[in-house]
Motif scaffolding. Structure first.
Motif, PDB file in Angstrom:
ATOM      1  N   ALA A   1      -2.333  -6.616  -5.264  1.00 50.84           N
ATOM      2  CA  ALA A   1      -2.118  -5.321  -5.929  1.00 50.84           C
ATOM      3  C   ALA A   1      -2.964  -4.219  -5.308  1.00 50.84           C
ATOM      4  O   ALA A   1      -2.477  -3.108  -5.064  1.00 50.84           O
ATOM      5  N   THR A   2      -4.225  -4.519  -5.016  1.00 51.47           N
ATOM      6  CA  THR A   2      -5.075  -3.486  -4.411  1.00 51.47           C
ATOM      7  C   THR A   2      -4.623  -3.168  -2.988  1.00 51.47           C
ATOM      8  O   THR A   2      -4.709  -2.021  -2.547  1.00 51.47           O
ATOM      9  N   GLU A   3      -4.115  -4.164  -2.262  1.00 51.10           N
ATOM     10  CA  GLU A   3      -3.595  -3.892  -0.919  1.00 51.10           C
ATOM     11  C   GLU A   3      -2.362  -3.003  -0.973  1.00 51.10           C
ATOM     12  O   GLU A   3      -2.201  -2.111  -0.141  1.00 51.10           O
TER      13      GLU A   3
ATOM     14  N   THR B   1      -2.175   5.022  -0.365  1.00 50.98           N
ATOM     15  CA  THR B   1      -3.262   5.999  -0.478  1.00 50.98           C
ATOM     16  C   THR B   1      -4.021   6.041   0.847  1.00 50.98           C
ATOM     17  O   THR B   1      -3.616   5.415   1.820  1.00 50.98           O
ATOM     18  N   ASN B   2      -5.128   6.746   0.862  1.00 55.15           N
ATOM     19  CA  ASN B   2      -5.922   6.804   2.097  1.00 55.15           C
ATOM     20  C   ASN B   2      -6.920   5.650   2.149  1.00 55.15           C
ATOM     21  O   ASN B   2      -7.038   4.865   1.216  1.00 55.15           O
TER      22      ASN B   2
ATOM     23  N   GLY C   1      -8.459   3.115  -0.874  1.00 52.39           N
ATOM     24  CA  GLY C   1      -8.182   1.696  -0.710  1.00 52.39           C
ATOM     25  C   GLY C   1      -9.449   0.867  -0.668  1.00 52.39           C
ATOM     26  O   GLY C   1      -9.540  -0.191  -1.286  1.00 52.39           O
ATOM     27  N   GLY C   2     -10.459   1.342   0.063  1.00 49.78           N
ATOM     28  CA  GLY C   2     -11.738   0.634   0.112  1.00 49.78           C
ATOM     29  C   GLY C   2     -12.435   0.616  -1.228  1.00 49.78           C
ATOM     30  O   GLY C   2     -13.044  -0.385  -1.625  1.00 49.78           O
ATOM     31  N   LEU C   3     -12.357   1.729  -1.940  1.00 51.83           N
ATOM     32  CA  LEU C   3     -12.966   1.798  -3.274  1.00 51.83           C
ATOM     33  C   LEU C   3     -12.289   0.834  -4.241  1.00 51.83           C
ATOM     34  O   LEU C   3     -12.961   0.158  -5.021  1.00 51.83           O
TER      35      LEU C   3
END
Length: 117
Positions: free
Chosen positions: A11-13, A19-20, A24-26
């Protein structure tokens, strides 16, 4: 728990694709340890404080030592000379030192309080 970790990772991927890189890293940093948080909450509810402590210790050790070691090895294989950002290296070193002190001082005090004079 493993299917939940995989589902959260996917889901986060997917959100990171739309998004930027910063967002994505956050998101990966925020939800990367969500399964450990869920396990810790259930363990605390059942009074299993030792399980929570060991889980946090394993998370700290794996995130600081294992990831850093693998990064240094991978960088050493691909580049003959590595360059580090001094500010980021100093911040990570300080965080590692604080986590070591945060675990060792209470453990030392607890061990010394058990010793009878």
């Amino acid at each position: 728990i493993l299917p939940l970790a995989k589902l959260l990772g996917d889901a986060t991927e997917q959100v990171a694709l739309h998004t930027n890189e910063t967002i994505g890293g956050l998101l990966n940093a925020t939800f990367g340890n969500a399964t450990e948080l869920i396990v810790s909450l259930f363990a605390l509810a059942k009074g299993l404080l030792d399980v929570v402590q060991v889980s946090l210790l394993g998370s700290i050790i794996s995130n600081t030592l294992l990831v850093l070691g693998c990064s240094c090895i991978a960088g050493g294989i691909t580049r003959p000379v590595q360059k580090f950002n001094p500010t980021a290296a100093s911040a990570n070193t300080t965080l590692l030192l604080m986590s070591i002190l945060g675990m060792s001082i209470p453990a030392t005090l607890a061990a010394l309080s058990e010793i009878e004079p």
